[in-house]
Scaffold this motif. Structure first.
Motif, short mmCIF file in Angstrom:
data_model
loop_
_atom_site.label_atom_id
_atom_site.label_comp_id
_atom_site.label_asym_id
_atom_site.label_seq_id
_atom_site.Cartn_x
_atom_site.Cartn_y
_atom_site.Cartn_z
N GLU A 270 0.84 -1.21 0.00
CA GLU A 270 0.00 0.00 0.00
C GLU A 270 0.88 1.26 0.00
O GLU A 270 0.59 2.22 -0.70
N ALA A 271 1.95 1.23 0.81
CA ALA A 271 2.85 2.38 0.88
C ALA A 271 3.50 2.64 -0.48
O ALA A 271 3.61 3.78 -0.92
N ARG A 272 3.91 1.56 -1.15
CA ARG A 272 4.55 1.74 -2.47
C ARG A 272 3.56 2.32 -3.48
O ARG A 272 3.91 3.20 -4.26
N LYS A 273 2.32 1.85 -3.40
CA LYS A 273 1.29 2.33 -4.34
C LYS A 273 1.00 3.82 -4.09
O LYS A 273 1.01 4.64 -5.01
N LEU A 274 0.78 4.17 -2.81
CA LEU A 274 0.49 5.58 -2.48
C LEU A 274 1.67 6.48 -2.79
O LEU A 274 1.50 7.60 -3.26
N ALA A 275 2.87 5.98 -2.50
CA ALA A 275 4.08 6.79 -2.74
C ALA A 275 4.19 7.14 -4.21
O ALA A 275 4.57 8.28 -4.57
N ALA A 276 3.84 6.20 -5.08
CA ALA A 276 3.91 6.45 -6.52
C ALA A 276 2.89 7.52 -6.92
O ALA A 276 3.19 8.44 -7.70
N VAL A 277 1.68 7.42 -6.35
CA VAL A 277 0.62 8.40 -6.66
C VAL A 277 1.03 9.80 -6.18
O VAL A 277 0.79 10.80 -6.86
N LEU A 278 1.65 9.85 -4.99
CA LEU A 278 1.91 11.12 -4.32
C LEU A 278 3.28 11.71 -4.64
O LEU A 278 3.55 12.88 -4.32
N GLY A 279 4.16 10.91 -5.21
CA GLY A 279 5.52 11.39 -5.43
C GLY A 279 6.31 11.53 -4.14
O GLY A 279 7.09 12.46 -3.96
N LYS A 280 6.04 10.62 -3.19
CA LYS A 280 6.75 10.66 -1.90
C LYS A 280 7.65 9.43 -1.76
O LYS A 280 7.50 8.44 -2.48
N ASP A 281 8.55 9.49 -0.80
CA ASP A 281 9.42 8.37 -0.45
C ASP A 281 8.56 7.22 0.12
O ASP A 281 7.84 7.42 1.10
N PRO A 282 8.62 6.01 -0.48
CA PRO A 282 7.79 4.90 0.01
C PRO A 282 8.02 4.57 1.49
O PRO A 282 7.06 4.22 2.20
N ALA A 283 9.24 4.72 1.98
CA ALA A 283 9.52 4.43 3.39
C ALA A 283 8.82 5.45 4.29
O ALA A 283 8.25 5.10 5.34
N LEU A 284 8.83 6.71 3.86
CA LEU A 284 8.13 7.75 4.63
C LEU A 284 6.62 7.49 4.63
O LEU A 284 5.96 7.61 5.67
N VAL A 285 6.08 7.08 3.49
CA VAL A 285 4.65 6.76 3.42
C VAL A 285 4.33 5.58 4.34
O VAL A 285 3.29 5.57 5.02
N GLU A 286 5.25 4.61 4.43
CA GLU A 286 5.04 3.47 5.34
C GLU A 286 4.94 3.97 6.79
O GLU A 286 4.08 3.53 7.55
N LEU A 287 5.84 4.90 7.17
CA LEU A 287 5.77 5.49 8.53
C LEU A 287 4.43 6.18 8.75
O LEU A 287 3.83 6.06 9.83
N ILE A 288 3.97 6.91 7.73
CA ILE A 288 2.69 7.62 7.84
C ILE A 288 1.53 6.63 8.01
O ILE A 288 0.67 6.81 8.87
#
Lengths: 257, 257
Positions: free
Chosen positions: B70-88
């Motif tokens: 899920e973090a990798r998918k959202l990170a791609a949509v948002l242009g964010k670091d996947p690890a940071l999205v995982e923390l979020i």
């Protein structure tokens, strides 16, 4: 920051303006406020929407409104007076929610709030309702001119404020619906943090925070309709500026409509 | 209201606490603040979430997070670091919106904010992220105890604050995410207006307005992480009270999720 009477060094003073008389239509609010208090360079004068509306003749008899079909339908759903709902609809660009007795609307100015800002409390006459000023930024500019006309050029700002509910959080908080002489948003985009890295903070809604600070010295029954926030001189500008219109999130930028 | 140093009569003083050292994990913040300032009866001490989180060891290396699907998918949509999205995501009960580079989530505490409060600015080490305190009301209670332990019984309150964006309005405003010793909502339901009629105003979010007032003396680069709001003694209570949890609008009561 210079301090001055009522202001701690590098801090802020929030001072109620006592002794304002009952406001009636046509009164020059700025002159009234300037006469009741010693204003200083850099002061932010926060004025309640209610007295601005009264001075501008925005108090109407509810029964003057003839409810149309939409007002009658909504009134039945909400358990409200159909004539009052008609007044609210006339102030609305769009109804966002109408459920649980609550009507949330976007006003013609573009503010989202309960009942499009139409309020029936704290009015001298039964059966009346108070509408928001037609153009609260213009109201702020006029009050600013009235205040400074009688003084030897102190640079100060005016905020017209109202209590709005919030999505996600309980309770109302005071916000700026009009302003003049203050940058309503303190934009931090592109600036660096204490470690020299780009800040994630975007922009601070200074005018809303000043309205909130002012509300803390009010008492909803005692009627303190004007409050001075002293110590914000760095945000006060010579020009009137963009007004509280700059605080509206447009429909395209808003993820929650 | 009694006035006192830095407070105009019947008004409010908002005073930055200067000279706090860099905060590290395990430090007793309340003792630090009490040592740096002269506190008075009825003071409300507003402490930035960032230093509370630092003191509680809530700063993590971003690369310590292993991004899931899920973090990798959202990170791609948002242009964010996947690890940071995982923390979020780990801090989130639910993602409300993820578009336009912005992730709005409900935290496990029930607060709705950008990135579930996970922030990468104003941190001493590159590649780290700061999470909200696990229980900000408990943090406020602990800081309150630490402050009052060293003093001869002044009754004061503590607010832990953070900057949140808002629906409908641009800019961030500071709100209370934790509090102790203050009624966060000043409930006006059932009270009468100046003319003796029932007030439409429901409840004023006093703790949020105090957090906003405190923010006005801050400077996002200079780091003034503690601010005294003086003159709110009437809202300060002996017991710790319900905390900022009382400011959360639950999903059932919220028309905008």
């Amino acid at each position: 920051m210079s301090g001055g009477p009522g202001v701690p060094d590098d801090g802020l003073g929030v001072l109620p303006v006592p002794g304002l008389p009952e406001v009636t239509e046509g009164i020059a609010l700025g002159e009234l406020i300037a006469a009741e208090t010693e204003l200083e360079q850099g002061d932010v004068v926060v004025v309640s929407q209610k007295i601005v509306s009264k001075a501008e003749g925005r108090v109407l008899s509810i029964s003057s409104a003839i409810p149309g079909a939409e007002a009658r339908k909504l009134a039945a759903v909400l358990g409200k007076d159909p004539a009052l709902v008609e007044l609210i609809l006339a102030e609305s660009r769009e109804v966002l929610r109408a459920e649980g007795g609550v009507l949330i609307a976007e006003t013609h100015h573009g503010f989202v709030c309960a009942n499009a800002g139409v309020d029936t409390s704290n009015l001298p006459e039964e059966g009346t309702a108070c509408l928001l000023p037609e153009d609260p930024d213009a109201s702020a500019r006029r009050i600013r001119t009235e205040i400074t006309a009688g003084l030897e050029g102190p640079l100060l700002a005016v905020i017209v404020s109202d209590s709005f509910g919030r999505a996600w959080r309980l309770g109302q908080a005071e916000v700026a619906i009009g302003c003049a002489g203050i940058s309503p948003l303190d934009d931090w985009r592109g600036r660096a943090d204490a470690a020299g890295r780009r800040l994630e903070a975007t922009a601070i809604a200074i005018a809303d925070e000043a309205a909130a600070a002012a509300d803390l010295v009010r008492d909803k029954t005692s009627g303190v309709p004007a409050v001075i926030v002293r110590g914000l001189g760095r945000h006060v500008t010579e020009e009137d500026g963009p007004g509280a219109a700059a605080l509206r999130r447009t429909r395209d930028e808003d993820l929650f409509r």
